[in-house]
Enzyme design. Structure first.
Site, PDB file in Angstrom:
ATOM      1  N   HIS A 523       0.690  -1.467   0.073  1.00  0.00           N
ATOM      2  CA  HIS A 523       0.001   0.009   0.022  1.00  0.00           C
ATOM      3  C   HIS A 523       0.879   1.265  -0.084  1.00  0.00           C
ATOM      4  CE1 HIS A 523      -3.832   1.985   0.079  1.00  0.00           C
ATOM      5  NE2 HIS A 523      -4.348   1.081   0.750  1.00  0.00           N
ATOM      6  N   ASP A 527      -2.019   1.928  -4.811  1.00  0.00           N
ATOM      7  CA  ASP A 527      -3.145   2.257  -3.948  1.00  0.00           C
ATOM      8  C   ASP A 527      -4.315   1.299  -4.524  1.00  0.00           C
ATOM      9  OD1 ASP A 527      -2.208   4.510  -2.778  1.00  0.00           O
ATOM     10  OD2 ASP A 527      -2.641   5.902  -4.305  1.00  0.00           O
TER      11      ASP A 527
END
Length: 550
Positions: A523, A527
């Site tokens: 992450h 995204d």
């Protein structure tokens, strides 16, 4: 002049190596370029050649031994050359360390003797009881309840206290008799194993001079001897006469000794403890006594009139499985150690999240069938997934990236890592510039690299530089799974099996074939929307293989 050869660093992640086999023996002539030994690294077993010529004068690491990088591996020089200084290069410092160690040992022994003969000497007849180790993993204990108080008379076998361990609350009995002179750990307090728990001795004895650590070693040794002696005595008694129970004591109004679990089980089953004979130490009633208790085994006058079906039911024994507990210890290979280290670092440092998409494989299956009908051509579904992933990365370069504390690097090239299972674990050979390869070229290269991996012939450069990884367990029937990211990649694709099942097409339920793809993303660099867009593009390629040829 003799040359020192140290354990080489044969891969970028290698920290230690194992000498699998010596191809030269001590005293052999060595030419420059000769293979000295086979060395097992964290990734493969590799041949290590000599850069010197001469005689192999010394072998520092024997076959099967493990040593860190830069440890003395061998010495090559002229025959008969004195190499004692090279072998014992750290000899003087070693001797100093040994001497220092001996000095420390002597000081420790002097301190111990001073403690044992000093002011904290234990008065005659006084016994020190320390916090016992009541389970194999116990490091500290908590005094739940004191059964005896300071000043109380204590008989051997009396319960002193209930102690809470890391596994259960257990009764702790005394191995000594006398007066409880001092309580070292109050109710509710927690202390380390071997801390001063209590002091027992003749009434009126002054024990104020005994500290919490005073006489610990001496008393524990004494306690061990007394425990051993008590155990031997008990065995002798058991061998010569029948072991007494607690029935007579209970009839006379004496205390019944039973473990907390035995008391609880007796209460649940409605069993009168005074009628149970204990098989534990000093006639103590334990769990197995309650489990095996049969009213029908009591005196005949109590059971003659009730010898019907109830007695039969009461005499039914609960099944107790029996067997031998055992373990087989398998030494971790270098590869397994590094796999554990790197996957642990990846899982704990990179914030993983997972996206799953289901792909209609009808067109892919038809296309593969047509391709494989061509002579000398063999394409697998895995080859199609690798090709589609490489092309999708071209459109979503952020998935083809690496994270560092100062910046995010997006690779302009596409090097596909392909997870391959081997006996020792998992290796990831790399297809470089995979987006420029055809599916048949991908298939040939994957087959070649997988064969090398299983035969431990992969070279370090063939496992370095991946920018994205594919892991496929579909051939094992795994429908869906998640993988740990192969750092420094930002993502890894998990490929499941093709499943035949009902699907809806044009408003009708028909038989279809689908496959689930799961993308694990870091992450910090990828995204959720970016990962989802990548999977949509990948799905388009897989459901329409002809687009990969455009």
């Amino acid at each position: 002049m003799a040359e020192v050869i140290n354990m080489p660093r044969l891969s970028d992640t290698m920290e230690e190596g194992v000498v699998a086999q010596w191809l030269k023996k001590k005293g052999d002539k060595v030419e420059e370029g000769d293979i000295l030994a086979e060395i097992e690294t964290d990734k493969a077993t590799m041949e290590f050649e000599s850069f010197y010529e001469g005689t192999l004068l010394h072998i520092g690491i024997q076959e099967g031994e493990t040593a860190p990088v830069d440890t003395l591996l061998a010495i090559i020089g002229e025959e008969g050359e004195d190499i004692s200084d090279l072998i014992n290069g750290g000899g003087s410092s070693d001797k100093k360390e040994e001497k220092s160690s001996d000095d420390s040992k002597n000081e420790a022994e002097e301190e111990t003797s001073e403690e044992e003969s000093g002011d904290g000497e234990i008065p005659e007849g006084v016994e020190i009881i320390t916090m016992p180790r009541l389970s194999d993993t116990m490091e500290e204990g908590t005094v739940a309840t004191w059964i005896k108080k300071e000043g109380d008379k204590v008989e051997e076998g009396d319960i002193l206290a209930e102690i809470e361990t890391d596994k259960a609350t257990m009764e702790f009995e005394s191995f000594y008799e006398g007066t409880l002179l001092k309580i070292g750990i109050q109710e509710g307090e927690t202390a380390k194993v071997d801390s001063l728990l209590a002091i027992i001795g003749p009434e009126g004895t002054d024990v104020s001079g005994i500290s919490k650590d005073g006489g610990k070693k001496k008393s524990s040794e004494k306690a061990e001897k007394k425990e051993d002696k008590a155990a031997e005595k008990q065995k002798e008694v058991a061998a010569t006469e029948e072991k007494p129970g607690t029935t007579s004591e209970s009839k006379d109004g004496g205390r019944i000794f039973a473990s907390p679990l035995a008391k609880k089980m007796a209460e649940e089953k409605g069993i009168d403890l005074s009628k149970v004979d204990g098989s534990g130490e000093n006639g103590r009633i334990v769990k197995k006594d309650i489990e095996s208790y049969k009213p029908s085994e009591k005196p005949a006058e109590q059971s003659k009139g009730t010898a019907g079906s109830e007695d039969q039911r009461a005499s039914v024994q609960p099944y107790v499985p029996a067997g031998e507990e055992s373990f087989e210890e398998v030494k971790n290979s270098q590869m397994r150690k590094v796999i554990a280290k790197r996957l642990g670092e990846s899982k704990f440092k990179a914030p993983h999240y997972y996206l799953t998409i289901e792909v209609d494989m009808q067109n892919a299956m038809a296309s593969r069938k047509q391709i494989n009908e061509m002579p000398d051509v063999k394409v697998s579904f895995n080859d199609m997934v690798i090709k589609a992933s490489a092309m999708a990365l071209r459109k979503h370069p952020q998935v083809n990236s690496q994270w560092s504390e100062d910046s995010m690097k997006m690779a302009k090239h596409i090097h596909m890592g392909v997870a391959v299972a081997v006996d020792e674990g998992l290796v990831v050979p790399v297809l470089k510039f995979a987006d420029q390869m055809s599916m048949t070229q991908i298939g040939g290269n994957v087959k070649n690299l997988a064969g090398k991996a299983r035969n431990k012939k992969l070279q370090p450069q063939e496992m370095e530089g991946s920018t994205f990884t594919v892991s496929n367990l579909g051939m094992f029937g795994i429908v869906e799974f998640t993988s740990i990211i192969n750092q420094p990649n930002s993502a890894i694709l998990s490929v499941g099996a093709i499943v035949e099942k009902p699907v809806v097409k044009n408003g009708q339920i028909v038989v279809g074939n689908t496959m689930k793809l799961t993308l694990a993303c870091d992450h910090r660099t990828v995204d959720g929307a970016t990962g989802a867009a990548f999977l949509q593009t990948l799905k388009t390629y897989m459901e329409n293989p002809v687009t990969m040829l455009a």
